[in-house]
Motif scaffolding. Structure first.
Motif, PDB file in Angstrom:
ATOM      1  N   LEU A 269      75.488 -12.550   7.291  1.00  0.00           N
ATOM      2  CA  LEU A 269      74.509 -11.460   7.299  1.00  0.00           C
ATOM      3  C   LEU A 269      74.010 -11.158   5.889  1.00  0.00           C
ATOM      4  O   LEU A 269      72.797 -10.995   5.665  1.00  0.00           O
ATOM      5  N   TYR A 301      79.397  -1.574   6.285  1.00  0.00           N
ATOM      6  CA  TYR A 301      79.520  -2.480   7.428  1.00  0.00           C
ATOM      7  C   TYR A 301      80.956  -2.999   7.558  1.00  0.00           C
ATOM      8  O   TYR A 301      81.516  -3.073   8.654  1.00  0.00           O
ATOM      9  N   GLN A 337      73.493  -2.998  12.721  1.00  0.00           N
ATOM     10  CA  GLN A 337      72.815  -4.272  12.943  1.00  0.00           C
ATOM     11  C   GLN A 337      71.306  -4.068  13.046  1.00  0.00           C
ATOM     12  O   GLN A 337      70.516  -4.830  12.487  1.00  0.00           O
TER      13      GLN A 337
END
Length: 563
Positions: A269, A301, A337
């Motif tokens: 990511l 995160y 997300q």
């Protein structure tokens, strides 16, 4: 410059890892043993998803005769059964027993009067115990979740030593696995082999890119994500393999596998966001403010992932079939997300606006990973509300691994070092990043962030067995002024035709004298005849012989004829 990671995150990870690995394992049926002592009159023990024809429960129960008589209750997942009694505050013990259907043999009386219980009275150190050893087969119209509870309505509490083995058939691949876990071991082994192939291909491509000075930080991050994914699947296979053998497994190995799986996801990511911002594609550095934002976001995160794992291990009710994202932390991950996708969209659009020539990379890159960003939230919602609970774990496992394979496979294809690959993102060499990031005159830091618009070097991939003669004649940059460095490949790509080398003279240097059109003008003592007038016609190059044809000099005053 690589974006800096938050130091606080590095300090937090070791204790968090130790905390997760030290969490007590949850009873997941298959092989269950314990010693229960409770003042309640109805207690849940365990659950298991049996096949329609091959389910089997083998048990051994033992408790003091003075605590007689206790019952083992077998509920299944019909709405009128387990969902109707579990955590139903308006139902007492008798009401919970009343939903049991006696014709289905859902009650095992732990007494000597009930022959199928296998109970007998034994004495030990002056205390009489009821010891019960027997089994029960399960048959239903489909795979079902079965829930096992202990009851003694109107008594003075419960006391029981128990040992249960719950199996589905006799095969190594099914015996200790709940029906919702069928195929997980085979799926993990298959994906492990595929990801090992992807990892080795990425290492091979990295070797080729390093030889061409195109092995950038973002590609190294991709290699790291693939390697961590391989380790994660390896530990998952170890856990499920041991579990298939003894029905217990090692919960610490599974937690470690989950941590590695999450780490691979986070590395990938971060790589996507960096590429969206143009790092190593259109710029050599991320601004300080951008680095801070990335550090804060990735720290948040990571902590949310850790909280999700802790929440799943500590607060998920074993009496309910729950999915990982059925928790506040899970919904928080879905929100993060979506936020990452918004950031990704903005970064890609800004990069395309300033560098439209990178469309062959960014357009398919954006389209492919838009699907990836939405795949995880959509999968979570479908798993929560659209997949039957008796089949959810194996389906979600396959979908999740397929999403990871899609992400890694697409990036591997888009970055393959082939001349036929029109989507290849890297055209600035690693040796050029340092010079592209040198501050300009007056300390202007805007030059730190973006590569010159056309500094892409040699965009074709020449075979390693054929020498590239255009790289033999490069002029080192002057050491007096960092703002006036000359990049030979950049000038050659922008000015010279393919296959020619153009060298640069220093600004202010004297130009070579032009040839005189009349000899007498050049030498007053010339006594020979004056040739007729001839117009000055630019000379043409000799026919191409397969190598570099000529060298020309650029000066401050223009281009001189070939010498």
């Amino acid at each position: 410059m690589e974006p800096q990671r938050a130091p606080a995150l590095r300090r937090l990870l070791p204790p968090l890892l130790l905390l997760l690995l030290s969490l007590p394992p949850r009873a997941r049926a298959k092989y269950v043993r314990g010693n229960l002592s409770s003042k309640e009159d109805w207690v849940f023990l365990t659950r298991f998803c049996f096949l329609s024809d091959y389910g089997r429960l083998d048990f051994r129960f033992r408790y003091p005769e003075a605590k007689c008589c206790q019952n083992i209750l077998l509920y299944f997942d019909d709405p009128s059964q387990w969902p109707a009694v579990y955590k139903a505050g308006d139902k007492d013990c008798l009401a919970k027993e009343s939903v049991i259907r006696p014709e289905n043999n859902q009650v095992i009386n732990l007494t000597t009067q009930y022959a199928w219980s296998g109970c007998q009275v034994v004495s030990e150190e002056g205390t009489r115990y009821l010891s019960c050893s027997s089994g029960r087969s399960f048959r239903s119209v489909r795979e079902r979740w079965w829930y096992i509870a202990l009851s003694k309505c109107g008594g003075d509490g419960l006391q029981l030593e128990y040992e249960m083995v719950l199996t589905n058939g006799k095969s190594f691949w099914t015996r200790h696995f709940s029906a919702d876990e069928f195929g997980i071991l085979e799926t993990d082994v298959t994906f492990l082999l595929i990801f090992i192939l992807i990892f080795f291909l990425s290492c091979y491509f990295g070797y080729l890119l390093k030889g061409r000075q195109l092995l950038h930080t973002t590609y190294k991050m991709f290699m790291a994500a693939a390697g961590v994914e391989v380790l994660s699947l390896l530990f998952f296979c170890i856990y499920w393999g041991q579990y298939a053998t003894d029905g217990i497994g090692n919960e610490s190995v599974k937690i470690l596998a989950k941590l590695l799986f999450s780490s691979s996801f986070l590395i990938f990511l971060l790589m996507l966001i960096l590429l969206g911002k143009g790092f190593t594609v259109t710029r050599g550095r991320i601004s300080h403010a951008g680095s801070v934002k990335l550090s804060v976001y990735m720290t948040l995160y990571t902590l949310t992932h850790v909280v999700l794992l802790i929440y799943e291990a500590e607060f998920f009710d074993p009496g309910q079939v729950l999915y990982t994202y059925e928790s506040p932390a899970g919904y928080g991950l879905i929100g993060l997300q979506v936020a990452a996708y918004v950031w990704f969209c903005y970064a890609v659009l800004v990069s395309l606006r300033h560098f439209p020539e990178k469309q062959p990379f960014y357009v398919p890159f954006f389209a492919a990973y838009t699907l990836w960003f939405f795949a995880v939230p959509v999968m979570a919602l479908i798993a929560n509300f659209g997949i039957p609970k008796w089949a959810r774990e194996k389906i979600v496992n396959g979908i999740q691994l397929g999403i990871h394979l899609y992400a890694h496979g697409v990036f591997l294809i888009m970055t393959r070092p082939s001349a036929a690959n029109k989507n290849f993102p890297y055209h600035v060499r690693t040796s050029q990043i340092a010079s592209a990031g040198v501050p300009g005159p007056g300390g202007n830091q805007s030059a730190d962030k973006a590569f010159p618009q056309h500094v892409y070097g040699n965009v074709t991939f020449i075979s390693d067995s054929v020498p590239n003669f255009t790289e033999l004649f490069s002029i080192p940059p002057p050491t007096t002024s960092a703002g006036k460095q000359v990049e030979e490949t950049a000038v050659a790509a922008a000015v010279a035709p393919r296959g020619r080398v153009v060298t640069m003279a220093e600004p202010g240097a004297a130009s070579p004298p032009l040839p005189a059109r009349f000899p007498k003008a050049a030498d007053p003592g010339w006594d020979g005849p004056t040739p007729p007038y001839q117009p000055l016609v630019p000379q043409t190059a000799a026919p191409h012989t397969g190598f570099t044809e000529y060298f020309s000099m650029h000066t401050a005053g223009g281009t001189a004829p070939p010498v």
